[in-house]
Design a protein around this motif. Structure first.
Motif, PDB file in Angstrom:
ATOM      1  N   UNK A 101       0.836  -1.210   0.000  1.00 45.24           N
ATOM      2  CA  UNK A 101       0.000   0.000   0.000  1.00 45.24           C
ATOM      3  C   UNK A 101       0.865   1.252   0.000  1.00 45.24           C
ATOM      4  N   UNK A 102       1.945   1.221   0.778  1.00 42.05           N
ATOM      5  CA  UNK A 102       2.846   2.371   0.858  1.00 42.05           C
ATOM      6  C   UNK A 102       3.511   2.643  -0.494  1.00 42.05           C
ATOM      7  N   UNK A 103       3.923   1.589  -1.180  1.00 40.07           N
ATOM      8  CA  UNK A 103       4.551   1.743  -2.495  1.00 40.07           C
ATOM      9  C   UNK A 103       3.557   2.332  -3.489  1.00 40.07           C
ATOM     10  N   UNK A 104       2.317   1.901  -3.405  1.00 42.58           N
ATOM     11  CA  UNK A 104       1.282   2.440  -4.285  1.00 42.58           C
ATOM     12  C   UNK A 104       1.075   3.927  -4.017  1.00 42.58           C
ATOM     13  N   UNK A 105       1.094   4.316  -2.754  1.00 35.64           N
ATOM     14  CA  UNK A 105       0.905   5.724  -2.389  1.00 35.64           C
ATOM     15  C   UNK A 105       2.032   6.583  -2.950  1.00 35.64           C
ATOM     16  N   UNK A 106       3.254   6.141  -2.754  1.00 38.62           N
ATOM     17  CA  UNK A 106       4.413   6.958  -3.151  1.00 38.62           C
ATOM     18  C   UNK A 106       4.640   6.934  -4.663  1.00 38.62           C
ATOM     19  N   UNK A 107       3.987   5.998  -5.355  1.00 39.33           N
ATOM     20  CA  UNK A 107       4.131   5.928  -6.812  1.00 39.33           C
ATOM     21  C   UNK A 107       3.489   7.133  -7.502  1.00 39.33           C
ATOM     22  N   UNK A 108       2.680   7.894  -6.768  1.00 40.64           N
ATOM     23  CA  UNK A 108       2.064   9.097  -7.336  1.00 40.64           C
ATOM     24  C   UNK A 108       3.074  10.233  -7.475  1.00 40.64           C
ATOM     25  N   UNK A 109       4.245  10.080  -6.865  1.00 38.82           N
ATOM     26  CA  UNK A 109       5.288  11.098  -6.944  1.00 38.82           C
ATOM     27  C   UNK A 109       6.293  10.732  -8.042  1.00 38.82           C
ATOM     28  N   UNK A 110       7.041  11.708  -8.558  1.00 39.27           N
ATOM     29  CA  UNK A 110       8.013  11.433  -9.634  1.00 39.27           C
ATOM     30  C   UNK A 110       9.026  10.366  -9.231  1.00 39.27           C
ATOM     31  N   UNK A 111       9.465   9.606 -10.213  1.00 40.58           N
ATOM     32  CA  UNK A 111      10.437   8.538  -9.966  1.00 40.58           C
ATOM     33  C   UNK A 111      11.827   9.149  -9.815  1.00 40.58           C
ATOM     34  N   UNK A 112      12.179   9.454  -8.584  1.00 40.90           N
ATOM     35  CA  UNK A 112      13.466  10.073  -8.297  1.00 40.90           C
ATOM     36  C   UNK A 112      14.230   9.218  -7.299  1.00 40.90           C
ATOM     37  N   UNK A 113      15.457   9.602  -7.048  1.00 43.03           N
ATOM     38  CA  UNK A 113      16.269   8.887  -6.058  1.00 43.03           C
ATOM     39  C   UNK A 113      15.647   9.001  -4.661  1.00 43.03           C
ATOM     40  N   UNK A 114      15.020  10.124  -4.392  1.00 42.68           N
ATOM     41  CA  UNK A 114      14.370  10.319  -3.090  1.00 42.68           C
ATOM     42  C   UNK A 114      13.225   9.323  -2.921  1.00 42.68           C
ATOM     43  N   UNK A 115      12.403   9.180  -3.953  1.00 43.48           N
ATOM     44  CA  UNK A 115      11.288   8.225  -3.863  1.00 43.48           C
ATOM     45  C   UNK A 115      11.804   6.809  -3.681  1.00 43.48           C
ATOM     46  N   UNK A 116      12.848   6.450  -4.404  1.00 44.23           N
ATOM     47  CA  UNK A 116      13.423   5.104  -4.279  1.00 44.23           C
ATOM     48  C   UNK A 116      14.025   4.905  -2.882  1.00 44.23           C
ATOM     49  N   UNK A 117      14.563   5.967  -2.315  1.00 44.07           N
ATOM     50  CA  UNK A 117      15.133   5.877  -0.968  1.00 44.07           C
ATOM     51  C   UNK A 117      14.055   5.608   0.070  1.00 44.07           C
ATOM     52  N   UNK A 118      12.890   6.223  -0.101  1.00 43.08           N
ATOM     53  CA  UNK A 118      11.780   5.980   0.816  1.00 43.08           C
ATOM     54  C   UNK A 118      11.372   4.508   0.793  1.00 43.08           C
ATOM     55  N   UNK A 119      11.317   3.936  -0.403  1.00 42.21           N
ATOM     56  CA  UNK A 119      10.947   2.524  -0.530  1.00 42.21           C
ATOM     57  C   UNK A 119      12.030   1.628   0.061  1.00 42.21           C
TER      58      UNK A 119
END
Length: 231
Positions: A202-220
């Protein structure tokens, strides 16, 4: 604090309380310095949520009245609320949209739930890296997700006996070991991991709404780390 003495252990409870009061006062001082009432409100609301979560846990432990739903409510108040507050204040400080803050608050809530569930799983295994004795939660009257799950399945062997045992006001080391073994044998640990996996998806689905950046990948990556960590 893992595998290291706490302030309370080094000095005493009086000093520990004073140090806690100092940090609360300092955080409120820093919040006021931002000039943003939303940040001040978040810090104040966090203290209230943490206190109510602790009171609720003490009450549930005293009367042996806890379900999976109330367990998630408690860890949501005691653990996840800290992560949610950080996200809110970060979002406010950069003028993020309400929609983005709401999404990330849910991400933070799921993150906090997984953090605490993984922490609770440690209590079912002996490992010197963890820094606390096995069965410590049960010793304090706290029933966590792995055991809660198996105790809710009335078709399991010794179901009535185990439910009566866990309601005792005090448990011996042998009784604690029996309950831990019961949770492990009948899938309590696997169930807890399944819950974390669902929260992670669910968390990955939520954060997928944001641009695919290094920051987003770091959160995952951070989310995956807290599920897989060993201490």
């Amino acid at each position: 604090r893992r595998s290291r003495p706490t302030v309370n252990a080094i000095w005493d409870n009086h000093i520990a309380v004073l140090v806690g009061d100092f940090f609360v006062s300092l955080s409120l001082h820093k919040a006021v310095a931002t000039g943003d009432l939303r940040i001040i409100d978040t810090i104040s609301h966090l203290g209230r949520t943490l206190s109510l979560g602790e009171i609720d846990q003490i009450n549930k432990a005293r009367y042996h009245d806890i379900t999976e739903e109330s367990y998630l409510d408690i860890i949501g108040s005691k653990t996840a609320s800290l992560f949610v507050a950080c996200i809110k204040m970060g979002g406010y400080s950069v003028n993020a949209s309400d929609e983005d803050i709401e999404r990330m608050c849910r991400f933070a809530q799921l993150f906090g739930l997984c953090f605490q569930i993984r922490d609770d799983i440690f209590d079912y295994f002996e490992d010197s890296r963890i820094g606390k004795p096995t069965g410590n939660d049960l010793r304090e009257g706290k029933i966590t997700l792995p055991l809660l799950h198996v105790l809710s399945i009335d078709t399991l062997p010794r179901h009535k006996e185990m439910n009566e045992l866990v309601r005792k006001d005090e448990l011996s080391s042998e009784q604690i070991a029996t309950l831990i073994a019961y949770a492990r044998e009948f899938g309590g640990i696997d169930y807890a991991y399944d819950c974390m996996s669902r929260f992670r998806d669910e968390a990955v689905e939520i954060i997928s709404h944001f641009p695919d950046t290094e920051i987003r990948r770091s959160f995952i990556s951070l989310f995956d780390f807290i599920i897989a960590r060993h201490n």
